[in-house]
Write an enzyme that holds these catalytic residues in place. Structure first.
Site, PDB file in Angstrom:
ATOM      1  N   HIS A  12      44.820  62.498  51.392  1.00  0.00           N
ATOM      2  CA  HIS A  12      46.110  62.264  52.051  1.00  0.00           C
ATOM      3  C   HIS A  12      45.881  61.437  53.307  1.00  0.00           C
ATOM      4  O   HIS A  12      44.814  61.516  53.896  1.00  0.00           O
ATOM      5  CB  HIS A  12      46.782  63.592  52.423  1.00  0.00           C
ATOM      6  CG  HIS A  12      46.044  64.368  53.479  1.00  0.00           C
ATOM      7  ND1 HIS A  12      45.638  65.658  53.313  1.00  0.00           N
ATOM      8  CD2 HIS A  12      45.637  64.032  54.734  1.00  0.00           C
ATOM      9  CE1 HIS A  12      45.019  66.088  54.397  1.00  0.00           C
ATOM     10  NE2 HIS A  12      44.995  65.127  55.282  1.00  0.00           N
ATOM     11  N   HIS A  59      48.571  70.135  59.472  1.00  0.00           N
ATOM     12  CA  HIS A  59      47.984  69.480  60.642  1.00  0.00           C
ATOM     13  C   HIS A  59      48.750  69.888  61.895  1.00  0.00           C
ATOM     14  O   HIS A  59      49.354  69.049  62.570  1.00  0.00           O
ATOM     15  CB  HIS A  59      48.011  67.966  60.470  1.00  0.00           C
ATOM     16  CG  HIS A  59      47.258  67.463  59.265  1.00  0.00           C
ATOM     17  ND1 HIS A  59      47.747  67.570  57.981  1.00  0.00           N
ATOM     18  CD2 HIS A  59      46.054  66.866  59.149  1.00  0.00           C
ATOM     19  CE1 HIS A  59      46.871  67.039  57.133  1.00  0.00           C
ATOM     20  NE2 HIS A  59      45.840  66.611  57.814  1.00  0.00           N
ATOM     21  N   HIS A 193      36.109  60.916  56.483  1.00  0.00           N
ATOM     22  CA  HIS A 193      36.808  60.265  57.594  1.00  0.00           C
ATOM     23  C   HIS A 193      36.606  61.024  58.885  1.00  0.00           C
ATOM     24  O   HIS A 193      36.428  62.232  58.879  1.00  0.00           O
ATOM     25  CB  HIS A 193      38.297  60.028  57.321  1.00  0.00           C
ATOM     26  CG  HIS A 193      39.191  61.222  57.097  1.00  0.00           C
ATOM     27  ND1 HIS A 193      39.017  62.154  56.116  1.00  0.00           N
ATOM     28  CD2 HIS A 193      40.344  61.598  57.735  1.00  0.00           C
ATOM     29  CE1 HIS A 193      40.006  63.035  56.143  1.00  0.00           C
ATOM     30  NE2 HIS A 193      40.818  62.736  57.121  1.00  0.00           N
ATOM     31  N   GLU A 240      37.869  68.392  55.253  1.00  0.00           N
ATOM     32  CA  GLU A 240      39.016  68.667  54.364  1.00  0.00           C
ATOM     33  C   GLU A 240      38.564  68.806  52.905  1.00  0.00           C
ATOM     34  O   GLU A 240      39.231  69.457  52.099  1.00  0.00           O
ATOM     35  CB  GLU A 240      40.066  67.541  54.479  1.00  0.00           C
ATOM     36  CG  GLU A 240      40.808  67.557  55.809  1.00  0.00           C
ATOM     37  CD  GLU A 240      41.839  66.415  55.957  1.00  0.00           C
ATOM     38  OE1 GLU A 240      42.628  66.475  56.906  1.00  0.00           O
ATOM     39  OE2 GLU A 240      41.846  65.472  55.142  1.00  0.00           O
TER      40      GLU A 240
HETATM   41  C1  DHB Z   1      44.341  60.070  58.885  1.00  0.00           C
HETATM   42  C2  DHB Z   1      43.716  60.919  57.981  1.00  0.00           C
HETATM   43  C3  DHB Z   1      44.052  62.256  57.896  1.00  0.00           C
HETATM   44  O1  DHB Z   1      43.471  63.164  57.073  1.00  0.00           O
HETATM   45  C4  DHB Z   1      45.058  62.757  58.687  1.00  0.00           C
HETATM   46  O2  DHB Z   1      45.410  64.034  58.502  1.00  0.00           O
HETATM   47  C5  DHB Z   1      45.673  61.939  59.616  1.00  0.00           C
HETATM   48  C6  DHB Z   1      45.319  60.601  59.711  1.00  0.00           C
HETATM   49  C7  DHB Z   1      44.006  58.630  58.971  1.00  0.00           C
HETATM   50  O3  DHB Z   1      43.095  58.160  58.275  1.00  0.00           O
HETATM   51  O4  DHB Z   1      44.660  57.916  59.710  1.00  0.00           O
HETATM   52 FE    FE Z   2      44.243  65.221  57.228  1.00  0.00          FE
END
Ligand code: DHB
Ligand code: FE
Length: 281
Positions: A12, A59, A193, A240
């Site tokens: 996501h 979140h 990420h 995650e």
């Molecule tokens: C991004 C990724 C995420 O999992 C999230 O919750 C918020 C932002 C991103 O890559 O910008």
């Molecule tokens: Fe996220």
């Protein structure tokens, strides 16, 4: 009895939701990402479940940092879309399945997983973006969805081992529900990420792909990987990915059929993955 037919795994990012909402999916940056879901959209039309148990993380939208449940289940009849700062996304509300959700809570809690029962909750991009990626933008979501939030935002987070075992308990719960429902379990979030600090922007393609290999072929080995390795290798938000082990644990012990595997960079700051596994009959 209810059956678990398949599991779906999907990243996501709020920016994916914004790209959809602002009509940017055909732009060169986004086009290859959305194209990776063309097969999945076709597949799910042909394999539409009655209910999705959707494992995701909130979140700090439904739950502020005042109260952070480790594992929770949404038992409401309907869930509204959260306002994450720009107004609620223009996507349909989520229709739940209170009876199945209550049955799952009963079974899983008696199996020693202390779920938080959530009778009222808004759902954020962690849940709505995977629904969009798999279903596009329909006027109503085509099946019921039971939201299952997991804490991967505030430490300590649950271990991979605990997530896989929870998946086993969910399998037992769902397959003991006395109605012939087709159920899919989705694991969402990830892949690598990191949104913060000096390593912001970190992506680790090699590790992500090894994660997918192990998730498919040897989930027990993946479940033994400690959370610190996710953070070190896949970034602070790469944690995650432990949620994918919950969906994997809900699958049968027989090797699953790999129906689709997609990996793409970039999607905002995140590596985007999508995997579909069918239970062999
Ligand atoms: C991004 C990724 C995420 O999992 C999230 O919750 C918020 C932002 C991103 O890559 O910008
Ligand atoms: Fe996220």
């Amino acid at each position: 009895m209810a059956r678990i037919t398949a599991s779906v795994y999907c990243s996501h990012v709020p920016a994916i939701g914004a790209a959809i909402d602002l009509g940017k999916t055909e732009e060169p940056y986004w086009k290859p990402l959305f194209a990776g879901f063309d097969f999945s959209k076709k597949w799910i039309k042909e394999h539409l479940p009655d209910v999705i148990l959707l494992v995701y993380n909130d979140h700090a939208n439904a739950f502020s940092l005042d109260i952070v449940p480790t594992f929770a289940i949404g038992t409401a009849a309907e869930f509204q879309v959260a306002d994450e700062g720009w107004g609620p996304r223009p996507v349909p509300n989520v229709i739940g399945h209170p009876d199945l959700a209550s049955h799952i809570a009963q079974s899983v809690i008696q199996d020693d997983f202390d779920l938080t029962i959530v009778n009222k909750m808004e759902v954020d991009h962690g849940l709505t973006v995977p629904l969009n990626l798999m279903f596009g933008s329909p006027g109503a979501w085509p099946c019921r969805v039971i939201p299952f939030p997991v804490n991967v935002v505030l430490y300590p987070v649950p271990s991979g081992r605990r997530c896989l075992a929870l998946g086993h308990a969910l399998r037992k719960a769902i397959t003991s529900y006395d109605e012939p429902l087709k159920v899919q379990v989705w694991g969402t979030g990830g892949m690598s990420h990191q949104l913060q600090g000096p390593r912001a922007g970190l992506i680790n393609k090699k590790w992500d792909n090894e994660f997918l290999d192990r998730l498919i072929a040897d989930p027990e080995a993946q479940a033994a990987v400690p959370h610190i390795e996710y953070v070190r290798e896949a970034g602070s938000e790469g944690i995650e990915l432990v949620m994918w082990l919950i969906a994997r644990g809900a699958m049968s012990d027989k090797p699953p059929k790999v129906v689709h595997r997609f990996y793409h960079v970039p999607g905002s700051n995140t590596a985007i993955g999508n995997l579909i596994l069918e239970n062999q009959t």
